[in-house]
Scaffold this active site. Structure first.
Site, PDB file in Angstrom:
ATOM      1  N   GLU A 228       0.720   5.062   4.388  1.00 42.52           N
ATOM      2  CA  GLU A 228       0.531   4.959   2.933  1.00 42.52           C
ATOM      3  C   GLU A 228       0.146   3.518   2.665  1.00 42.52           C
ATOM      4  O   GLU A 228       0.960   2.616   2.803  1.00 42.52           O
ATOM      5  CB  GLU A 228       1.814   5.367   2.207  1.00 42.52           C
ATOM      6  CG  GLU A 228       1.612   5.596   0.720  1.00 42.52           C
ATOM      7  CD  GLU A 228       1.831   4.342  -0.096  1.00 42.52           C
ATOM      8  OE1 GLU A 228       0.811   3.660  -0.404  1.00 42.52           O
ATOM      9  OE2 GLU A 228       2.976   4.030  -0.405  1.00 42.52           O
ATOM     10  N   CYS A 262       2.297   0.418  -5.327  1.00 43.71           N
ATOM     11  CA  CYS A 262       1.067   1.055  -4.874  1.00 43.71           C
ATOM     12  C   CYS A 262       0.575   2.083  -5.884  1.00 43.71           C
ATOM     13  O   CYS A 262      -0.629   2.318  -5.995  1.00 43.71           O
ATOM     14  CB  CYS A 262       1.283   1.704  -3.510  1.00 43.71           C
ATOM     15  SG  CYS A 262       2.689   2.824  -3.445  1.00 43.71           S
TER      16      CYS A 262
END
Length: 454
Positions: A228, A262
């Protein structure tokens, strides 16, 4: 080099730790291997009882855990308390659902009996970032340990006390020694650990470059990785949206975790029909944010995690302005102790600028005006990242187009992007591959074994 805790609100060095020696790393790898042999055979009910105990400890000690998070990386204290509570929720979720997610799946193929069985694979290296120092780890820990795997944590070097606290909690909950271990090491040690045959897979949340390096290292050894790697999430607002709700959420979506998430909204793509109103309200709210000590409960925006983070963000803002963008508010570091950056809004952003292409990790919002939904989708997708996307509309046809056409692993309509243990989390394109959370997450590191009995 020592592993250091620095208070980002003051710049004060608080504590230093010596990294593990090669001999100590070897001992921990062998301990993990031995622990896996025992842990993999424990009943789900036994694992679940210990996982529930983790949740209870997190809930009871949420203030202590939150203090460590705020001290080491600067998130507002209220957000840190909420993070500890969310970790407890994730632990309870997998304690209650892991056995169901990993139950044998019967398949009719003409055999006497045929089925799919999910079996654990071994020690997994988790390389985790500082921005959610507890949640990022527990969303790996809960499914991994419930599945019968064991974990080795290489946490970010600026949150060592959080890393050690997590290991302590897991041991106190009753998991055997070696089932989960914190490795206080620098990034230079990661490759040799991945090279060790006892480590069977890796998961990383972090920068694009870190993901590339770990991906290459794992590929050389034919080991699976889940990556990720962040995102430059779009936040799209169409004329049919509730504008006030969209603006209020846009602020939260941009400044969550001091802008260091994020899945924080970073590119605000607004229909030109409502862009003036959105811009006025959005800029005003950014200017009104209370910036300050993250331990003060009235603070809405705390510091960035490091001096380097401020320098890097400011350099990208300056490059964007030099390329032709305009600053509507902010655009500079704040002149005060610690690592603070002014809430910033940029507009008229050229394609050749960092704000158009890169992920800005801090309280900087990029504002784009678009003619229609076609241009909105084009601008949203004109980026190498594809983690999350938030779109605001009350038009059914637009809703379907956003769901189907936005290049993202997650699309939230009339809501900011968030992680939830019940839903898969992950992205496409340069945001990585694989999924965390939900049933998908627990199955990522399993031997999905086909069984045919004739």
């Amino acid at each position: 080099m020592a592993i250091t805790t620095t208070n980002p609100a003051t710049g004060e060095v608080l504590k230093k730790f010596e990294p593990l020696s090669a001999e100590q790393i070897e001992q921990k790898l062998q301990l993990a291997t031995d622990a896996f042999r025992r842990h993999r055979t424990t009943p789900f009910a036994e694992r679940a009882a210990k996982m529930i105990r983790i949740a209870e400890i997190l809930e009871k000690e949420k203030d202590e855990c939150a203090h460590l998070m705020t001290l080491e990386m600067g998130k507002p204290l209220k957000a840190a308390v909420a993070e500890a509570q969310k970790c407890a929720t994730g632990c309870r979720y997998y304690a209650q659902n892991a056995e169901k997610f990993l139950a044998d799946e019967m398949v009719e193929v003409g055999a006497k009996r045929s089925f799919i069985r999910y079996l654990p694979i071994g020690p997994i290296l988790a390389i985790m970032p500082w921005n959610f120092p507890f949640w990022q780890v527990f969303r790996f820990v809960a499914p991994a340990l419930m599945a019968g795997n064991v974990g080795l944590l290489k946490h970010a070097s600026n949150v060592p006390q959080c890393a050690l606290k997590i290991e302590e909690i897991i041991r106190r909950a009753g998991f055997a020694e070696g089932v989960f271990q914190t490795l206080l090491i620098g990034s230079e040690s990661v490759d040799s650990i991945l090279n060790d045959s006892r480590v069977v897979a890796a998961t990383l949340t972090g920068s694009e470059q870190a993901g590339i390096q770990v991906g290459i290292s794992a590929a050389k050894r034919i080991k699976k990785v889940v990556l990720e790697l962040g995102g430059s999430d779009p936040f799209i607002v169409m004329p049919s949206a509730d504008l006030d709700a969209a603006v209020a959420t846009a602020i939260d979506a941009r400044i969550q975790n001091n802008g260091q998430s994020c899945i924080a909204a970073k590119r605000f793509i607004v229909s030109e029909r409502i862009a003036d109103d959105f811009e006025h309200k959005f800029v005003k709210r950014m200017q009104e944010l209370r910036v300050g000590d993250p331990f003060d409960e009235s603070t809405q925006l705390g510091p960035l995690a490091s001096a380097d983070a401020v320098t890097s963000l400011d350099a990208d803002v300056k490059k964007t302005v030099a390329a032709g963008a305009r600053v509507l508010t902010g655009g500079r570091p704040l002149d005060r102790p610690g690592y603070f950056y002014a809430p910033t809004v940029l507009t008229d952003i050229p394609k050749n600028s960092p704000a158009y292409r890169e992920e800005f990790f801090g309280p900087v919002a990029s504002l784009f005006r678009v003619r229609d939904i076609d241009q909105a989708i084009h601008v949203a997708n004109d980026n190498r990242f594809g983690l999350g996307a938030s779109a605001w509309t009350n038009d059914v046809a637009e809703t379907e187009r956003f769901i189907n056409e936005l290049d993202a692993g997650m699309v939230f309509l009339n809501k900011m992007v968030a992680s939830d243990p019940r839903l898969p989390f992950g992205g496409v394109k340069h945001s990585g591959h694989g999924r965390e959370l939900a049933a998908n997450g627990i199955r990522e590191f399993m031997n999905i074994k086909t069984v045919w009995i004739q």
